[in-house]
Design a protein around this motif. Sequence first.
Motif, short mmCIF file in Angstrom:
data_model
loop_
_atom_site.label_atom_id
_atom_site.label_comp_id
_atom_site.label_asym_id
_atom_site.label_seq_id
_atom_site.Cartn_x
_atom_site.Cartn_y
_atom_site.Cartn_z
N ARG A 1 69.74 44.18 88.16
CA ARG A 1 70.04 45.91 88.34
C ARG A 1 68.72 46.60 89.38
O ARG A 1 67.80 47.15 89.09
CB ARG A 1 70.18 46.47 87.37
N PHE B 1 83.14 38.66 95.66
CA PHE B 1 82.70 40.19 95.18
C PHE B 1 83.61 40.48 94.81
O PHE B 1 84.91 40.36 94.00
CB PHE B 1 82.68 40.86 97.23
N GLN C 1 82.11 38.51 87.44
CA GLN C 1 81.45 39.51 88.78
C GLN C 1 80.55 38.74 90.22
O GLN C 1 79.55 38.86 89.40
CB GLN C 1 81.56 40.65 87.37
N ARG D 1 73.28 35.43 92.06
CA ARG D 1 72.48 36.67 91.47
C ARG D 1 71.91 35.61 90.99
O ARG D 1 71.22 36.88 89.90
CB ARG D 1 73.08 37.77 91.40
N HIS E 1 73.81 42.77 98.18
CA HIS E 1 73.77 43.82 97.40
C HIS E 1 72.77 44.81 97.13
O HIS E 1 72.02 45.22 96.26
CB HIS E 1 74.00 43.97 96.29
N TYR F 1 70.13 47.47 97.16
CA TYR F 1 69.90 48.89 96.52
C TYR F 1 68.87 49.89 97.30
O TYR F 1 67.27 48.97 96.76
CB TYR F 1 69.91 48.93 94.77
N ASP G 1 82.52 54.52 95.53
CA ASP G 1 82.45 53.02 95.72
C ASP G 1 83.23 52.66 96.60
O ASP G 1 84.80 52.81 96.69
CB ASP G 1 82.89 52.75 94.68
N VAL H 1 79.73 48.19 102.28
CA VAL H 1 80.19 48.95 101.02
C VAL H 1 79.17 49.90 101.30
O VAL H 1 77.97 49.82 100.85
CB VAL H 1 80.16 48.04 99.66
N TRP I 1 77.86 52.72 97.29
CA TRP I 1 78.34 52.79 96.30
C TRP I 1 76.95 53.79 95.48
O TRP I 1 75.58 53.51 95.65
CB TRP I 1 77.91 51.74 95.26
N LYS J 1 78.49 57.19 85.60
CA LYS J 1 78.74 56.16 85.57
C LYS J 1 77.57 55.61 84.63
O LYS J 1 77.09 54.33 84.57
CB LYS J 1 79.28 55.35 86.66
N GLU K 1 75.91 48.53 101.45
CA GLU K 1 75.91 46.76 100.81
C GLU K 1 76.67 46.31 102.06
O GLU K 1 77.27 45.92 102.36
CB GLU K 1 76.09 46.62 99.62
O1 LIG Z 1 77.77 46.13 87.73
P1 LIG Z 1 77.71 45.17 89.11
O2 LIG Z 1 77.96 44.27 88.77
O3 LIG Z 1 76.39 44.99 89.38
O4 LIG Z 1 78.28 45.79 90.60
C1 LIG Z 1 77.89 47.11 90.33
C2 LIG Z 1 78.92 47.75 91.99
O5 LIG Z 1 78.90 46.40 92.44
C3 LIG Z 1 79.35 46.76 94.55
O6 LIG Z 1 78.63 48.08 94.56
C4 LIG Z 1 80.72 47.53 93.45
O7 LIG Z 1 81.49 47.61 95.04
C5 LIG Z 1 81.10 48.11 92.77
O8 LIG Z 1 82.48 48.36 92.29
C6 LIG Z 1 80.10 48.14 91.81
O9 LIG Z 1 80.74 48.52 89.80
#
Ligand SMILES: O=P(O)(O)OC[C@H]1O[C@H](O)[C@H](O)[C@@H](O)[C@@H]1O
Length: 316
Positions: free
Chosen positions: A81, A91, A102, A107, A182, A184, A228, A260, A262, A268, A288
């Motif tokens: 994270r 994705f 997911q 990763r 992705h 951050y 998002d 993207v 986010w 959340k 992203e």
């Molecule tokens: O919690 P994760 O699987 O790491 O995903 C975190 C986020 O990733 C991306 O930004 C998606 O657009 C989001 O919908 C998702 O919540």
Amino acid sequence: MVDRPKKPSALPTSAGSSMPPAPQVDISPSSDRVTATLPTGESCEVLLYGATLVSWKSEGGQRENLWMSDAAKVDGSKAVRGGIPLVFPVFGPPPSSSHLPQHGFARISRWEFLGKSTSESDSSVQLDFGLMSSNLSPEMRAAWPCEFGVIYSVTLGRRSLETRVVVRNEGAAAWEFMWLWHTYLRVEDIHQTHLTGLSSTPYHDRVASAHLTSEPSPTPLTITSETDRVYHPPDPQSTITVHTPAPRYEITRENLPDVVVWNPWEEKAKGMSDFEPKDGWENMLCVEEGSVREGVRLEGGEAWEGGVTVRLVEEG
Ligand SMILES: O=P(O)(O)OC[C@H]1O[C@H](O)[C@H](O)[C@@H](O)[C@@H]1O
């Protein structure tokens, strides 16, 4: 790919001369990560788990540019994270018929460190990592039985981080994939942060509805609630700029049509067990870059390449 001369770091550049040896790039590979430090102190750290960039420091090592959750798992038990996890070959949630997790398996798989090369001309170092079908767990192999090879390169400069990827179909049958960085980014304060480069760009709002295409964003884009969105800028090479009170991030893309944006916002973030501190959403923004609206199709033997460069530029 940028073709760089390979130079073993053990060879002093001033061998045979009376000059003192030039400061060397320090590369510290360990069993679970590779750290590179420039002679001027800038550094980056890549976990072999996911080839996840977990740190990128500029300003002589004084400034961290990536946000990392204090509760992030870095032991290989869960996707990290924070930092820059890699999304491949799907994705978001996979199709219901698929057993992929997911955001795919990149990763959460262990990558190989392939080596490094240095460039004296621009004081940078490149680290290369690889992931192939044979590196996958039996479960992931069964969920995505495609023959592939991915080479991921991270180049650390004084004020930039360049990342590139080459995805190759190593088999005979065609397949499709998605790819995304992705990222951050650490921001001083989300309430004082805005983005430019995405205006006039319609987007899919994944908070309101997965299928809704909204009106173009106003300029500049501010983040004021859970966000998002999948943007599809008309120019796939256009620069996205993240303005924060500290240096701004200028993001350039190659061959990556989608962006993207986010931020989980307060509620959340509270619900994510690996998101700490709970008010950390005020100090991060995921921008992203990738190709995620549609799969990229590769015939047997074909390869696809994409890249992102983040540069730090002083405001003003
Ligand atoms: O919690 P994760 O699987 O790491 O995903 C975190 C986020 O990733 C991306 O930004 C998606 O657009 C989001 O919908 C998702 O919540």
